[in-house]
Design an enzyme around this catalytic site. Sequence first.
Site, PDB file in Angstrom:
ATOM      1  N   PRO A  75      66.079  -5.598  -0.054  1.00 37.44           N
ATOM      2  CA  PRO A  75      64.681  -5.865   0.236  1.00 37.44           C
ATOM      3  C   PRO A  75      64.422  -7.365   0.095  1.00 37.44           C
ATOM      4  CG  PRO A  75      64.921  -4.362  -1.647  1.00 37.44           C
ATOM      5  CD  PRO A  75      66.285  -4.815  -1.267  1.00 37.44           C
ATOM      6  N   CYS A  76      63.671  -7.932   1.028  1.00 36.00           N
ATOM      7  CA  CYS A  76      63.357  -9.365   0.937  1.00 36.00           C
ATOM      8  C   CYS A  76      62.095  -9.527   0.118  1.00 36.00           C
ATOM      9  CB  CYS A  76      63.145  -9.932   2.325  1.00 36.00           C
ATOM     10  SG  CYS A  76      64.687 -10.021   3.209  1.00 36.00           S
ATOM     11  N   GLN A  77      62.040 -10.603  -0.625  1.00 31.88           N
ATOM     12  CA  GLN A  77      60.900 -10.808  -1.530  1.00 31.88           C
ATOM     13  C   GLN A  77      59.750 -11.492  -0.799  1.00 31.88           C
ATOM     14  OE1 GLN A  77      62.176 -10.525  -5.326  1.00 31.88           O
ATOM     15  NE2 GLN A  77      63.504  -9.265  -4.064  1.00 31.88           N
TER      16      GLN A  77
END
Length: 369
Positions: A75-77
């Site tokens: 997951p990208c922040q």
Amino acid sequence: MRRPPTMIDLFAGCGGMSLGFQQAGFRSIMAVEHDLHAAATYAANFGEAHVFQEDIAVIPDSEIPQADLIIGGPPCQGFSNLGSKDVDDPRNKLWKEYLRFVDKAQPKVFVLENVSRFRKSNEFDLLMEEADHGSLKGYELEHDVLVASDYGVAQRRPRAIVIGTRRDLSPIGHPPTTHARVPGLDLLPWETVRSRIEGLPRVPESTELPTRDPVRYFGQAVPGHFSGLDLHIGRRPVARSLERYDHIPPGGGRFDLPDHLLSDCWRNKPTGTTDVMGRMLWDAPSPTIRTEFFKPEKGRYLHPQWSPNDPSDRVNRVITHYEAARLQDFPDTYKWCGTKVSIARQIGNAVPVGLAAAIGRHIKDRLEG
Ligand SMILES: C[S@@+](CC[C@H](N)C(=O)[O-])C[C@H]1O[C@@H](n2cnc3c(N)ncnc32)[C@H](O)[C@@H]1O
């Protein structure tokens, strides 16, 4: 008989991606997912023994098996554009974990899935640098945005898909599309919302998941299993919300509301995204099913049935968990674990099964052919 190729699913969620790849002929030998409810759903459908319900960072190298394929996307922040390409930036921690698994398992292929704007992120730049002169230099990377509806899913969900192929093999490429808005010689018409949810009860019997004894996974009690109509749960909108829904035709949204039904925020913002409070169309793919599809203000999630002349022939509610799961291509027999909110998150986070299966079949054909 040839053994099925093996895969590791990282950030596995409830297993949408694994299910598609399993349908394509791969066998899951390791899955990593730290959220208890999502990991329990995964375990309920694929077996518990190979699921690591842990933070990926605590899994030692010695536990990582060799595998033919790695799937999953860190997951990208939030894709903050802070300009930092520092690999030690804590936001890049999960990417380093993904690279560690590739390094140890040495898969023939890895498939990285993410939101479509991923290709404009720092994380993407880092990945490309790793392939150029870092730990991924043994892999050829190809990237594209695939839209689920072009692969037979009744949902217009664009996803960035990066395919890395080990350099001793020919690059795999992305699967050719099979469906289109305008069908052609080799292209079938897009699948529609109608094909997935028509005929389900218009009025859900309950607003809650059934009450039953919890199941146990990873030594803990978890609500479940739920499947099929168990997930057909409604909500209790207030009268004003119902009045709003009743004004919105298929394809319409908040812009169809009369002034007295507008919230202050909408009145002050007469332009903007058209999906807010939107109603789906029966004969088109649905929009992206997100994790909060049960909130009509979050997107185009109102049920498509709405007769212009007969108010009694309108379904004034958002889609249910069951309908959302079907639009994500999960079979009715899929076993779900968790609360209402957590199951919605698992459904909305998943890669549509049909899209994963299309990618999986393509990779398997190329590896075998
Ligand atoms: C987008 S979802 C994955 C969806 C999945 N590919 C599917 O098709 O169903 C990302 C998942 O990563 C998990 N996750 C996030 N950080 C993690 C970590 N540090 N260790 C393990 N899992 C993590 C989240 O709980 C979430 O379920």
